[in-house]
Design a protein around this motif. Structure first.
Motif, PDB file in Angstrom:
ATOM      1  N   LEU A 183      18.465  45.505 -48.678  1.00 34.30           N
ATOM      2  CA  LEU A 183      19.046  45.370 -50.012  1.00 34.30           C
ATOM      3  C   LEU A 183      17.966  45.459 -51.088  1.00 34.30           C
ATOM      4  CD1 LEU A 183      21.320  44.720 -52.007  1.00 34.30           C
ATOM      5  CD2 LEU A 183      20.996  42.292 -51.477  1.00 34.30           C
ATOM      6  N   LYS A 184      16.868  44.758 -50.874  1.00 40.90           N
ATOM      7  CA  LYS A 184      15.760  44.779 -51.856  1.00 40.90           C
ATOM      8  C   LYS A 184      15.225  46.193 -52.044  1.00 40.90           C
ATOM      9  CE  LYS A 184      11.271  42.680 -52.858  1.00 40.90           C
ATOM     10  NZ  LYS A 184      10.168  41.829 -52.346  1.00 40.90           N
ATOM     11  N   ALA A 185      15.074  46.924 -50.935  1.00 43.19           N
ATOM     12  CA  ALA A 185      14.561  48.300 -51.015  1.00 43.19           C
ATOM     13  C   ALA A 185      15.519  49.207 -51.771  1.00 43.19           C
ATOM     14  CB  ALA A 185      14.314  48.831 -49.609  1.00 43.19           C
ATOM     15  N   ILE A 186      16.817  49.026 -51.550  1.00 42.54           N
ATOM     16  CA  ILE A 186      17.805  49.843 -52.257  1.00 42.54           C
ATOM     17  C   ILE A 186      17.766  49.544 -53.757  1.00 42.54           C
ATOM     18  CG2 ILE A 186      20.291  50.227 -52.590  1.00 42.54           C
ATOM     19  CD1 ILE A 186      20.626  49.868 -49.560  1.00 42.54           C
ATOM     20  N   LYS A 187      17.662  48.267 -54.092  1.00 35.73           N
ATOM     21  CA  LYS A 187      17.611  47.890 -55.515  1.00 35.73           C
ATOM     22  C   LYS A 187      16.349  48.429 -56.184  1.00 35.73           C
ATOM     23  CE  LYS A 187      19.022  43.622 -56.514  1.00 35.73           C
ATOM     24  NZ  LYS A 187      19.213  42.149 -56.396  1.00 35.73           N
ATOM     25  N   GLU A 188      15.257  48.500 -55.416  1.00 37.94           N
ATOM     26  CA  GLU A 188      13.993  49.036 -55.943  1.00 37.94           C
ATOM     27  C   GLU A 188      13.946  50.553 -55.906  1.00 37.94           C
ATOM     28  OE1 GLU A 188      11.083  47.165 -53.467  1.00 37.94           O
ATOM     29  OE2 GLU A 188      11.147  45.255 -54.551  1.00 37.94           O
ATOM     30  N   LYS A 189      14.988  51.152 -55.314  1.00 35.69           N
ATOM     31  CA  LYS A 189      15.063  52.607 -55.135  1.00 35.69           C
ATOM     32  C   LYS A 189      13.867  53.144 -54.338  1.00 35.69           C
ATOM     33  CE  LYS A 189      18.108  53.638 -59.025  1.00 35.69           C
ATOM     34  NZ  LYS A 189      19.218  53.946 -58.124  1.00 35.69           N
ATOM     35  N   ASN A 190      13.489  52.375 -53.335  1.00 38.52           N
ATOM     36  CA  ASN A 190      12.388  52.772 -52.468  1.00 38.52           C
ATOM     37  C   ASN A 190      12.967  53.331 -51.161  1.00 38.52           C
ATOM     38  OD1 ASN A 190      10.207  52.771 -50.564  1.00 38.52           O
ATOM     39  ND2 ASN A 190       9.096  51.347 -51.899  1.00 38.52           N
ATOM     40  N   MET A 191      13.036  54.644 -51.065  1.00 38.30           N
ATOM     41  CA  MET A 191      13.677  55.295 -49.925  1.00 38.30           C
ATOM     42  C   MET A 191      12.968  55.019 -48.602  1.00 38.30           C
ATOM     43  SD  MET A 191      14.824  58.995 -51.460  1.00 38.30           S
ATOM     44  CE  MET A 191      16.042  59.124 -52.778  1.00 38.30           C
ATOM     45  N   ASP A 192      11.644  55.061 -48.635  1.00 38.21           N
ATOM     46  CA  ASP A 192      10.881  54.855 -47.395  1.00 38.21           C
ATOM     47  C   ASP A 192      11.097  53.453 -46.839  1.00 38.21           C
ATOM     48  OD1 ASP A 192       9.911  57.428 -47.493  1.00 38.21           O
ATOM     49  OD2 ASP A 192       8.038  56.884 -48.508  1.00 38.21           O
ATOM     50  N   LYS A 193      11.084  52.473 -47.729  1.00 37.80           N
ATOM     51  CA  LYS A 193      11.296  51.090 -47.278  1.00 37.80           C
ATOM     52  C   LYS A 193      12.733  50.885 -46.800  1.00 37.80           C
ATOM     53  CE  LYS A 193       7.748  48.445 -49.739  1.00 37.80           C
ATOM     54  NZ  LYS A 193       7.513  47.358 -50.730  1.00 37.80           N
ATOM     55  N   ALA A 194      13.681  51.484 -47.492  1.00 36.12           N
ATOM     56  CA  ALA A 194      15.078  51.350 -47.080  1.00 36.12           C
ATOM     57  C   ALA A 194      15.266  51.892 -45.672  1.00 36.12           C
ATOM     58  CB  ALA A 194      15.990  52.092 -48.056  1.00 36.12           C
ATOM     59  N   GLU A 195      14.643  53.026 -45.395  1.00 40.76           N
ATOM     60  CA  GLU A 195      14.708  53.608 -44.051  1.00 40.76           C
ATOM     61  C   GLU A 195      14.030  52.697 -43.032  1.00 40.76           C
ATOM     62  OE1 GLU A 195      13.097  57.648 -44.350  1.00 40.76           O
ATOM     63  OE2 GLU A 195      15.110  58.352 -43.860  1.00 40.76           O
ATOM     64  N   ARG A 196      12.847  52.226 -43.380  1.00 42.51           N
ATOM     65  CA  ARG A 196      12.068  51.411 -42.441  1.00 42.51           C
ATOM     66  C   ARG A 196      12.781  50.113 -42.091  1.00 42.51           C
ATOM     67  NH1 ARG A 196       7.317  49.983 -45.145  1.00 42.51           N
ATOM     68  NH2 ARG A 196       7.557  47.736 -45.070  1.00 42.51           N
ATOM     69  N   TYR A 197      13.282  49.421 -43.099  1.00 47.37           N
ATOM     70  CA  TYR A 197      13.930  48.130 -42.844  1.00 47.37           C
ATOM     71  C   TYR A 197      15.258  48.300 -42.094  1.00 47.37           C
ATOM     72  CZ  TYR A 197      10.519  46.023 -46.031  1.00 47.37           C
ATOM     73  OH  TYR A 197       9.370  45.592 -46.636  1.00 47.37           O
ATOM     74  N   THR A 198      15.957  49.405 -42.369  1.00 49.59           N
ATOM     75  CA  THR A 198      17.197  49.665 -41.627  1.00 49.59           C
ATOM     76  C   THR A 198      16.879  49.892 -40.153  1.00 49.59           C
ATOM     77  OG1 THR A 198      18.234  50.650 -43.582  1.00 49.59           O
ATOM     78  CG2 THR A 198      19.212  51.177 -41.451  1.00 49.59           C
ATOM     79  N   ARG A 199      15.836  50.654 -39.893  1.00 47.97           N
ATOM     80  CA  ARG A 199      15.441  50.907 -38.497  1.00 47.97           C
ATOM     81  C   ARG A 199      14.964  49.613 -37.835  1.00 47.97           C
ATOM     82  NH1 ARG A 199      12.589  55.001 -39.479  1.00 47.97           N
ATOM     83  NH2 ARG A 199      14.248  56.500 -39.070  1.00 47.97           N
ATOM     84  N   GLU A 200      14.245  48.797 -38.564  1.00 47.45           N
ATOM     85  CA  GLU A 200      13.758  47.522 -38.016  1.00 47.45           C
ATOM     86  C   GLU A 200      14.922  46.605 -37.639  1.00 47.45           C
ATOM     87  OE1 GLU A 200      11.048  45.782 -40.792  1.00 47.45           O
ATOM     88  OE2 GLU A 200       9.419  47.190 -40.314  1.00 47.45           O
ATOM     89  N   HIS A 201      15.985  46.635 -38.426  1.00 49.07           N
ATOM     90  CA  HIS A 201      17.163  45.820 -38.131  1.00 49.07           C
ATOM     91  C   HIS A 201      17.770  46.219 -36.783  1.00 49.07           C
ATOM     92  CE1 HIS A 201      20.805  43.505 -38.815  1.00 49.07           C
ATOM     93  NE2 HIS A 201      21.557  44.595 -38.727  1.00 49.07           N
ATOM     94  N   ILE A 202      17.879  47.520 -36.559  1.00 52.24           N
ATOM     95  CA  ILE A 202      18.413  48.019 -35.293  1.00 52.24           C
ATOM     96  C   ILE A 202      17.468  47.683 -34.147  1.00 52.24           C
ATOM     97  CG2 ILE A 202      19.008  50.102 -33.991  1.00 52.24           C
ATOM     98  CD1 ILE A 202      19.836  51.331 -36.748  1.00 52.24           C
ATOM     99  N   ASP A 203      16.182  47.941 -34.346  1.00 54.54           N
ATOM    100  CA  ASP A 203      15.203  47.717 -33.282  1.00 54.54           C
ATOM    101  C   ASP A 203      15.105  46.252 -32.886  1.00 54.54           C
ATOM    102  OD1 ASP A 203      14.675  50.401 -33.233  1.00 54.54           O
ATOM    103  OD2 ASP A 203      12.794  50.285 -34.341  1.00 54.54           O
ATOM    104  N   ALA A 204      15.229  45.366 -33.862  1.00 51.33           N
ATOM    105  CA  ALA A 204      15.142  43.926 -33.560  1.00 51.33           C
ATOM    106  C   ALA A 204      16.302  43.494 -32.674  1.00 51.33           C
ATOM    107  CB  ALA A 204      15.145  43.122 -34.865  1.00 51.33           C
ATOM    108  N   PHE A 205      17.489  44.034 -32.944  1.00 50.82           N
ATOM    109  CA  PHE A 205      18.657  43.715 -32.111  1.00 50.82           C
ATOM    110  C   PHE A 205      18.482  44.268 -30.697  1.00 50.82           C
ATOM    111  CE2 PHE A 205      22.979  45.015 -30.618  1.00 50.82           C
ATOM    112  CZ  PHE A 205      23.457  43.743 -30.348  1.00 50.82           C
ATOM    113  N   VAL A 206      18.068  45.519 -30.600  1.00 47.34           N
ATOM    114  CA  VAL A 206      17.875  46.143 -29.287  1.00 47.34           C
ATOM    115  C   VAL A 206      16.806  45.401 -28.489  1.00 47.34           C
ATOM    116  CG1 VAL A 206      17.119  48.243 -28.096  1.00 47.34           C
ATOM    117  CG2 VAL A 206      18.667  48.411 -30.062  1.00 47.34           C
TER     118      VAL A 206
END
Length: 214
Positions: A183-206
């Protein structure tokens, strides 16, 4: 419970799909065509078609001369699902940066705020539903109907695994930390961080599932 008035076939499909995802119908459970037709006050023909749809979704197995059985959770198949979602989910988040509306952004904020109030034991199921709603908003705000369709289909399986995995989680951190960062990355309009944190969310669950099951 018998439904007193007729409802649309699409609605019945959505209800049965939701029951499978949320484990109201457990993996391996046999669904009786007649019972379900009686419940919704319709003939067996539309129920048969719905079963075929759920079979196409890989949520129900149609076994000749036996009936319809809720699909087991296939961990090899889930591995292939996560290989795809860890690429496409971050891509959806990247697209959402420039396309998300103020209303959608506000809903994401509300979800994260709500997640922060949950107790992992008492509110786990609600947390999963909110987690999926968070993803659904991002898929919608990506502005790409094809991507949205693919991800909604894949997430019916990932959400079911979340429900199945309740016993393995003792903290809300996986929800609040990673989604908060997205959410923070989206609000900051930081595409790279938005991608990274989304992937981290999936990886942490797996990683958590691998830890518990292997």
């Amino acid at each position: 419970m018998i439904v007193s008035k007729k409802i649309k076939t699409e609605e019945i499909y959505a209800i049965l799909k939701r029951r499978i995802i949320e484990l109201d119908y457990e993996p391996g459970e046999v669904l009786n065509e007649v019972d379900i037709a009686d419940e919704f006050n319709i003939s067996r023909t539309p129920i048969r078609k719905i079963f075929q749809q759920l079979n196409t979704d890989k949520l129900l197995n149609i076994i000749p001369r036996f009936g319809a059985q809720v699909a087991p959770i296939d961990f090899m198949y889930m591995k292939s699902v996560f290989e795809v979602t860890r690429i496409l989910d971050p891509f959806a988040a990247r697209l959402a940066i420039d396309r998300i509306t103020d209303e959608q952004l506000k809903e994401l904020e509300t979800i994260v705020e709500r997640l922060e109030t949950y107790d992992i034991t008492a509110d786990y199921q609600k947390a999963i539903i909110d987690d999926q709603r968070f993803h659904d908003i991002i898929f919608l705000s990506s502005g790409n109907p094809c991507l949205q369709e693919v991800l909604l289909s894949l997430h019916s399986h990932t959400e079911r695994l979340w429900h199945y995995s309740q016993r393995y989680f003792d903290s809300m951190d996986l929800f609040t930390d990673s989604l908060g960062n997205v959410l923070k990355a989206i609000k900051e309009k930081n595409m790279d961080k938005a991608e990274r944190y989304t992937r981290e969310h999936i990886d942490a669950f797996v990683d958590k599932i691998k830890q518990e099951l292997l």
